[in-house]
Design a protein around this motif. Structure first.
Motif, PDB file in Angstrom:
ATOM      1  N   SER A 116     -37.705  14.577  27.633  1.00  0.00           N
ATOM      2  CA  SER A 116     -37.584  14.333  26.195  1.00  0.00           C
ATOM      3  C   SER A 116     -36.250  13.674  25.894  1.00  0.00           C
ATOM      4  CB  SER A 116     -37.721  15.632  25.392  1.00  0.00           C
ATOM      5  OG  SER A 116     -36.643  16.515  25.671  1.00  0.00           O
ATOM      6  N   GLY A 117     -36.219  12.992  24.761  1.00  0.00           N
ATOM      7  CA  GLY A 117     -34.996  12.331  24.353  1.00  0.00           C
ATOM      8  C   GLY A 117     -34.869  12.308  22.842  1.00  0.00           C
ATOM      9  N   LYS A 118     -33.643  12.314  22.361  1.00  0.00           N
ATOM     10  CA  LYS A 118     -33.398  12.206  20.926  1.00  0.00           C
ATOM     11  C   LYS A 118     -32.011  11.611  20.691  1.00  0.00           C
ATOM     12  CE  LYS A 118     -31.577  16.931  20.384  1.00  0.00           C
ATOM     13  NZ  LYS A 118     -31.750  18.226  19.693  1.00  0.00           N
ATOM     14  N   ARG A 119     -31.798  11.146  19.485  1.00  0.00           N
ATOM     15  CA  ARG A 119     -30.487  10.628  19.135  1.00  0.00           C
ATOM     16  C   ARG A 119     -29.535  11.794  18.880  1.00  0.00           C
ATOM     17  NH1 ARG A 119     -29.691   5.314  18.407  1.00  0.00           N
ATOM     18  NH2 ARG A 119     -31.538   3.973  18.265  1.00  0.00           N
ATOM     19  N   SER A 120     -28.261  11.536  19.194  1.00  0.00           N
ATOM     20  CA  SER A 120     -27.237  12.547  18.967  1.00  0.00           C
ATOM     21  C   SER A 120     -26.018  11.872  18.339  1.00  0.00           C
ATOM     22  CB  SER A 120     -26.850  13.218  20.289  1.00  0.00           C
ATOM     23  OG  SER A 120     -26.249  12.263  21.153  1.00  0.00           O
ATOM     24  N   LYS A 121     -24.997  12.653  18.050  1.00  0.00           N
ATOM     25  CA  LYS A 121     -23.782  12.097  17.454  1.00  0.00           C
ATOM     26  C   LYS A 121     -23.129  11.073  18.374  1.00  0.00           C
ATOM     27  CE  LYS A 121     -22.640  16.109  14.594  1.00  0.00           C
ATOM     28  NZ  LYS A 121     -21.642  17.174  14.311  1.00  0.00           N
ATOM     29  N   VAL A 150     -29.356  19.087  30.139  1.00  0.00           N
ATOM     30  CA  VAL A 150     -29.218  18.165  29.012  1.00  0.00           C
ATOM     31  C   VAL A 150     -28.035  17.243  29.272  1.00  0.00           C
ATOM     32  CG1 VAL A 150     -28.858  17.929  26.533  1.00  0.00           C
ATOM     33  CG2 VAL A 150     -30.209  19.845  27.421  1.00  0.00           C
ATOM     34  N   PHE A 151     -28.251  15.933  29.130  1.00  0.00           N
ATOM     35  CA  PHE A 151     -27.205  14.943  29.332  1.00  0.00           C
ATOM     36  C   PHE A 151     -27.123  14.041  28.099  1.00  0.00           C
ATOM     37  CE2 PHE A 151     -28.970  15.972  33.502  1.00  0.00           C
ATOM     38  CZ  PHE A 151     -27.833  16.360  34.193  1.00  0.00           C
ATOM     39  N   THR A 152     -25.932  13.547  27.827  1.00  0.00           N
ATOM     40  CA  THR A 152     -25.741  12.649  26.690  1.00  0.00           C
ATOM     41  C   THR A 152     -25.123  11.338  27.159  1.00  0.00           C
ATOM     42  OG1 THR A 152     -23.531  13.511  26.179  1.00  0.00           O
ATOM     43  CG2 THR A 152     -25.410  14.588  25.111  1.00  0.00           C
ATOM     44  N   ALA A 153     -25.358  10.288  26.372  1.00  0.00           N
ATOM     45  CA  ALA A 153     -24.795   8.976  26.692  1.00  0.00           C
ATOM     46  C   ALA A 153     -24.761   8.116  25.435  1.00  0.00           C
ATOM     47  CB  ALA A 153     -25.613   8.288  27.771  1.00  0.00           C
ATOM     48  N   LYS A 154     -23.910   7.092  25.475  1.00  0.00           N
ATOM     49  CA  LYS A 154     -23.822   6.152  24.358  1.00  0.00           C
ATOM     50  C   LYS A 154     -24.996   5.170  24.365  1.00  0.00           C
ATOM     51  CE  LYS A 154     -18.739   6.257  24.439  1.00  0.00           C
ATOM     52  NZ  LYS A 154     -17.510   5.454  24.690  1.00  0.00           N
TER      53      LYS A 154
END
Length: 333
Positions: free
Chosen positions: A116-121, A133-137
């Motif tokens: 799954s994926g979603k937009r974040s800050k 859970v991983f985040t990226a620009k």
């Protein structure tokens, strides 16, 4: 991390590192890594994803590749039409690529499935089947497509071996053979026009009532291409090598190979979750820079083009990596 440090970390002595082993060790290490934030996440670690990662790694971008290790061409015996690797197996090409990408320390590998994926800050948040859970620009979707196999006994076993999708990828190897084209309408006509240059024994099997324009039928007749309006019940084969097509009416015909046009779907639901538009054919819509319709999301490889080949996948991946690096540079410089 050097090979010596990896060996020390895992307590392995006297280990000879093969092409496959560096990736295996990197994946084990990075599945336990504390680092969760990256500049770029690439979902899919086949040819397009690895090509994108190489471009980013060479620009020292902190990049994470998430890959489940299930390529769609795993039973295809050889890859063609790719300079320097013509005739290599898909696995050989992939292993060389992975080995080369692991040399760039800013690129990390995660062995698992992105679900799954979603937009974040900070940009995007990707969750795996293991709950990580991983985040990226920026986000690169290189997840490929899933072929939807027809309900024909033996079809799957022959797919990619003697029942193929593309004359550019496979046509030379099956030239001058008695060939079936399992398709109807415009797709069958298009394949017949291309294959006609490779063999003179062509039969179009429409799986039902033929659907051609009058001018198409005239050309099909002119080039002595047969049309069989029957449904197929089975493909008889030996280890994936087509030998005979059995029709539902009980009749049979011997063939040496076949082209088939079958439907597909996106291999991942993440593009849809994030709002990426699809083309009328079901591919992710991208521009010439591999940008999707959603800001910050790129797509490359089979999921975003009708031109389905290793060479095209590598090219589109390289473009996405370069464009992302430029965007990150413009945003921070």
């Amino acid at each position: 991390m050097t090979r010596r440090e990896i060996i020390k970390l895992f307590g392995v002595s006297g280990l000879v590192l093969t092409i496959q082993q560096p990736l295996s060790l990197f994946t084990q290490y990075n599945n336990k890594m504390e680092k969760k934030n990256f500049e770029v996440i690439i979902i899919g670690g086949s040819y397009a994803g690895l090509s994108s990662a190489m471009a980013l790694g060479r620009s020292l971008r902190n990049t994470l590749i998430i890959d489940a290790g299930k390529p769609c061409n795993k039973q295809t015996p050889h890859s063609h039409n790719f300079l320097t690797q013509d005739g290599s197996t898909p696995k050989e090409i992939s292993e060389i690529a992975k080995n080369q990408v692991t040399k760039y320390n800013s690129v990390k590998f995660y062995n698992g499935l992105a679900v799954s994926g979603k937009r974040s800050k900070s940009g995007f948040e990707i969750t795996t089947s293991k709950g990580d859970v991983f985040t990226a620009k920026k986000l690169v979707i290189a997840t490929g497509i899933k072929d939807l196999m027809p309900n024909i006994n033996g079809f799957l076993q022959c797919w990619g071996i003697s029942v193929v999708h593309c004359p550019y990828c496979h046509g030379y190897e099956i030239r001058n053979k008695k060939t079936a084209i399992i398709a109807n309408g415009e797709r069958a006509f298009h394949l017949a026009s291309l294959v006609n240059n490779l063999t003179k024994e062509i039969t179009i099997i429409t799986l039902g009532t033929k659907d051609f324009e009058e001018n198409q039928l005239e050309k099909i007749k002119r080039y002595n291409i047969k049309i069989v309006e029957k449904e197929i019940s089975e493909i008889e084969h030996q280890n994936g090598q087509l030998e005979k097509i059995v029709f539902k009416d009980g009749s049979t015909e011997n063939f040496e190979c076949a082209y088939a046009s079958i439907p597909f779907e996106q291999n991942s639901n993440i593009p849809k979750e994030l709002g990426c538009e699809l083309t009328e054919n079901g591919h992710i819509k991208v521009n010439f820079m591999q940008k999707t319709t959603e800001e910050g999301i790129f797509a490359c490889g089979d999921n975003s083009t009708m031109m389905r080949s290793v060479a095209i996948a590598v090219s589109s991946g390289n473009i996405s990596g370069a464009v992302i690096n430029n965007e990150l540079t413009q945003e921070s410089f």
